[in-house]
Design a protein around this motif. Structure first.
Motif, mmCIF file in Angstrom:
data_model
loop_
_atom_site.group_PDB
_atom_site.id
_atom_site.type_symbol
_atom_site.label_atom_id
_atom_site.label_comp_id
_atom_site.label_asym_id
_atom_site.label_seq_id
_atom_site.Cartn_x
_atom_site.Cartn_y
_atom_site.Cartn_z
ATOM 1 N N ASP A 98 0.842 -0.981 0.016
ATOM 2 C CA ASP A 98 -0.101 -0.030 0.049
ATOM 3 C C ASP A 98 0.919 1.162 -0.015
ATOM 4 N N SER A 99 1.978 1.346 0.463
ATOM 5 C CA SER A 99 2.704 2.563 0.704
ATOM 6 C C SER A 99 3.708 2.606 -0.437
ATOM 7 N N HIS A 100 3.486 1.966 -1.452
ATOM 8 C CA HIS A 100 4.441 1.946 -2.447
ATOM 9 C C HIS A 100 3.853 2.262 -3.925
ATOM 10 N N ARG A 101 4.551 2.541 -5.002
ATOM 11 C CA ARG A 101 4.045 2.433 -6.353
ATOM 12 C C ARG A 101 4.271 1.331 -6.914
ATOM 13 N N VAL A 102 3.119 0.514 -7.237
ATOM 14 C CA VAL A 102 3.036 -0.759 -7.717
ATOM 15 C C VAL A 102 2.669 -1.024 -9.210
ATOM 16 N N PHE A 103 3.568 -1.594 -10.140
ATOM 17 C CA PHE A 103 3.581 -1.799 -11.548
ATOM 18 C C PHE A 103 3.265 -3.276 -11.803
ATOM 19 N N ILE A 104 2.425 -3.118 -12.923
ATOM 20 C CA ILE A 104 2.223 -4.587 -13.491
ATOM 21 C C ILE A 104 1.924 -4.472 -14.869
ATOM 22 N N SER A 105 2.322 -5.630 -15.642
ATOM 23 C CA SER A 105 2.066 -5.644 -17.109
ATOM 24 C C SER A 105 0.707 -6.127 -17.552
ATOM 25 N N PRO A 106 0.211 -5.577 -18.643
ATOM 26 C CA PRO A 106 -1.120 -5.898 -19.189
ATOM 27 C C PRO A 106 -1.359 -7.359 -19.372
ATOM 28 N N LEU A 107 -0.229 -7.950 -19.866
ATOM 29 C CA LEU A 107 -0.185 -9.458 -19.900
ATOM 30 C C LEU A 107 -0.607 -10.183 -18.487
ATOM 31 N N SER A 108 -0.164 -9.612 -17.326
ATOM 32 C CA SER A 108 -0.640 -10.209 -15.799
ATOM 33 C C SER A 108 -2.351 -10.133 -16.001
ATOM 34 N N ILE A 109 -2.952 -9.081 -16.331
ATOM 35 C CA ILE A 109 -4.239 -9.291 -16.286
ATOM 36 C C ILE A 109 -4.717 -9.976 -17.165
ATOM 37 N N HIS A 110 -4.198 -10.380 -18.293
ATOM 38 C CA HIS A 110 -4.804 -11.026 -19.457
ATOM 39 C C HIS A 110 -4.511 -12.848 -18.728
ATOM 40 N N ILE A 111 -3.543 -13.061 -17.950
ATOM 41 C CA ILE A 111 -3.359 -14.287 -17.496
ATOM 42 C C ILE A 111 -4.391 -14.295 -16.231
ATOM 43 N N LEU A 112 -4.417 -13.404 -15.602
ATOM 44 C CA LEU A 112 -5.465 -13.470 -14.363
ATOM 45 C C LEU A 112 -6.708 -13.936 -14.830
ATOM 46 N N CYS A 113 -7.085 -13.361 -16.015
ATOM 47 C CA CYS A 113 -8.710 -13.625 -16.492
ATOM 48 C C CYS A 113 -8.822 -15.039 -16.955
#
Length: 127
Positions: free
Chosen positions: A27-42
């Protein structure tokens, strides 16, 4: 406040509810992800879109664009796994301080660019 990149396995831990507490210590950090991760999550969660939960989830993170430059670098390594390489090069592209993963092979690398590779953030908050 550190810039933290989450590998897909960490995104799945949070998004599929396997380890929701991971989100709390970010929560106290700037967190980055790849759009690929959203694809894989779905895909892994068999989630059909549109889905408000996925839209909300994606909005909670900074997305690193999957560009031709990132893909070009990923095609050259450093691992034989393209998806892993895209994640690592996305982390470097976002100039992140940490790359969080559960992947044993990636953990052996210790660093990629300036990013420390780890399963979690260090206990102190001296970033």
């Amino acid at each position: 406040m550190a810039k933290v990149f989450l590998d897909t396995n960490k995104v799945l831990d949070i998004g599929l509810g396997r380890r929701p507490e991971v989100k709390d210590w970010l929560d106290s950090h700037r967190v980055f992800i790849s759009p690929l991760s959203i694809h894989i999550l779905c895909y892994a969660g068999k989630i059909k879109v549109p889905d408000k939960r996925i839209s909300q989830f994606a909005s909670e993170y900074y997305l690193v664009n999957l560009t031709e430059k990132v893909l070009g670098k990923a095609l050259g390594g450093p691992t034989p796994d393209l998806e892993d390489n895209i994640q690592l090069h996305s982390c470097a592209d976002a100039d992140c301080d940490y790359f969080l993963t559960n992947d044993k092979n990636i953990l052996k690398m210790k660093f990629f660019g300036k990013a420390r590779i780890s399963t979690s953030l260090p206990p102190d908050d001296s970033f």
